[in-house]
Write a protein that holds these residues in place. Structure first.
Motif, PDB file in Angstrom:
ATOM      1  N   MET A  23       0.835  -1.195   0.000  1.00 23.91           N
ATOM      2  CA  MET A  23       0.000   0.000   0.000  1.00 23.91           C
ATOM      3  C   MET A  23       0.871   1.247   0.000  1.00 23.91           C
ATOM      4  O   MET A  23       2.000   1.233   0.494  1.00 23.91           O
ATOM      5  CB  MET A  23      -0.968   0.015   1.184  1.00 23.91           C
ATOM      6  CG  MET A  23      -0.338   0.247   2.534  1.00 23.91           C
ATOM      7  SD  MET A  23      -1.558   0.336   3.887  1.00 23.91           S
ATOM      8  CE  MET A  23      -2.365   1.884   3.539  1.00 23.91           C
ATOM      9  N   CYS A  45      -7.053  -0.489   7.887  1.00 17.92           N
ATOM     10  CA  CYS A  45      -6.856  -1.062   6.560  1.00 17.92           C
ATOM     11  C   CYS A  45      -6.353  -2.500   6.694  1.00 17.92           C
ATOM     12  O   CYS A  45      -6.005  -2.948   7.783  1.00 17.92           O
ATOM     13  CB  CYS A  45      -5.856  -0.218   5.757  1.00 17.92           C
ATOM     14  SG  CYS A  45      -4.208  -0.154   6.492  1.00 17.92           S
ATOM     15  N   PHE A  73      -0.869   1.311  -5.808  1.00 18.58           N
ATOM     16  CA  PHE A  73      -0.978   0.788  -4.447  1.00 18.58           C
ATOM     17  C   PHE A  73      -1.879   1.633  -3.553  1.00 18.58           C
ATOM     18  O   PHE A  73      -2.183   1.242  -2.439  1.00 18.58           O
ATOM     19  CB  PHE A  73       0.405   0.603  -3.828  1.00 18.58           C
ATOM     20  CG  PHE A  73       1.129  -0.601  -4.355  1.00 18.58           C
ATOM     21  CD1 PHE A  73       0.790  -1.878  -3.933  1.00 18.58           C
ATOM     22  CD2 PHE A  73       2.139  -0.465  -5.287  1.00 18.58           C
ATOM     23  CE1 PHE A  73       1.444  -2.996  -4.416  1.00 18.58           C
ATOM     24  CE2 PHE A  73       2.805  -1.568  -5.781  1.00 18.58           C
ATOM     25  CZ  PHE A  73       2.459  -2.843  -5.347  1.00 18.58           C
ATOM     26  N   ALA A  74      -2.323   2.790  -4.056  1.00 18.64           N
ATOM     27  CA  ALA A  74      -3.321   3.598  -3.357  1.00 18.64           C
ATOM     28  C   ALA A  74      -4.727   3.293  -3.884  1.00 18.64           C
ATOM     29  O   ALA A  74      -5.701   3.880  -3.450  1.00 18.64           O
ATOM     30  CB  ALA A  74      -3.009   5.084  -3.517  1.00 18.64           C
TER      31      ALA A  74
END
Length: 153
Positions: A23, A45, A73-74
């Motif tokens: 992430m 998350c 990754f976002a």
């Protein structure tokens, strides 16, 4: 906090199944030189639930040409990206990032709606290149003092 310029990192952890989970995180900082400690700050998350199990994480400080990995990754990039990973001691890092930092979790703290994961550095590798910078809601390029123009990407 958007007025504070930060580097852009990808945090990775390898699950029990061997899959790499990653992430985009800009809540990253150095905590101590002796012993060498770093910290990541995560909201509610999947990664925040995974790290207490893995007890380790990789930090890849992205190079300025790796914006697409930050977006991927976002969860912002709709394109399918297959990042190449470099491995060290069972930890995965984004290939060609300007730095790789491997950390073993030594402390976990709840702070408001986030969890702070303090890690002792077990691996450090750097390379030449300029880091990807995030400021005021957009990506920017790092410049030398001699450069006059402002570059937004």
């Amino acid at each position: 906090m958007g007025r504070f310029a930060t580097g852009v990192t990808i945090i990775t952890a390898v699950g029990d199944d061997g899959a790499v989970h990653g992430m985009t995180v800009n809540g990253f900082m150095s905590v101590s030189l002796s012993p060498p400690l770093v910290l990541i700050s995560l909201g509610d998350c999947r990664m925040a639930k995974l790290l207490p199990e893995t007890q380790r994480y990789g930090v890849s400080i992205l190079a300025d040409e790796q914006r697409s990995f930050s977006q991927h990754f976002a969860g912002q990039d709709k394109l399918t990206i297959s990042p190449e990973f470099e491995w060290h001691d069972g930890m995965a890092f984004i290939a060609e990032a300007v730095a790789h930092i491997g950390a073993e979790v030594v402390d976990i703290h709840t702070a408001g709606d986030h969890t702070l994961f303090i890690g002792e550095v077990s691996h450090l590798a750097t390379s030449d290149g300029r880091p990807l910078i995030f400021h005021g809601g957009s990506y920017e390029l790092l410049r030398n003092q001699e450069e006059q123009e402002i570059f937004f990407v």
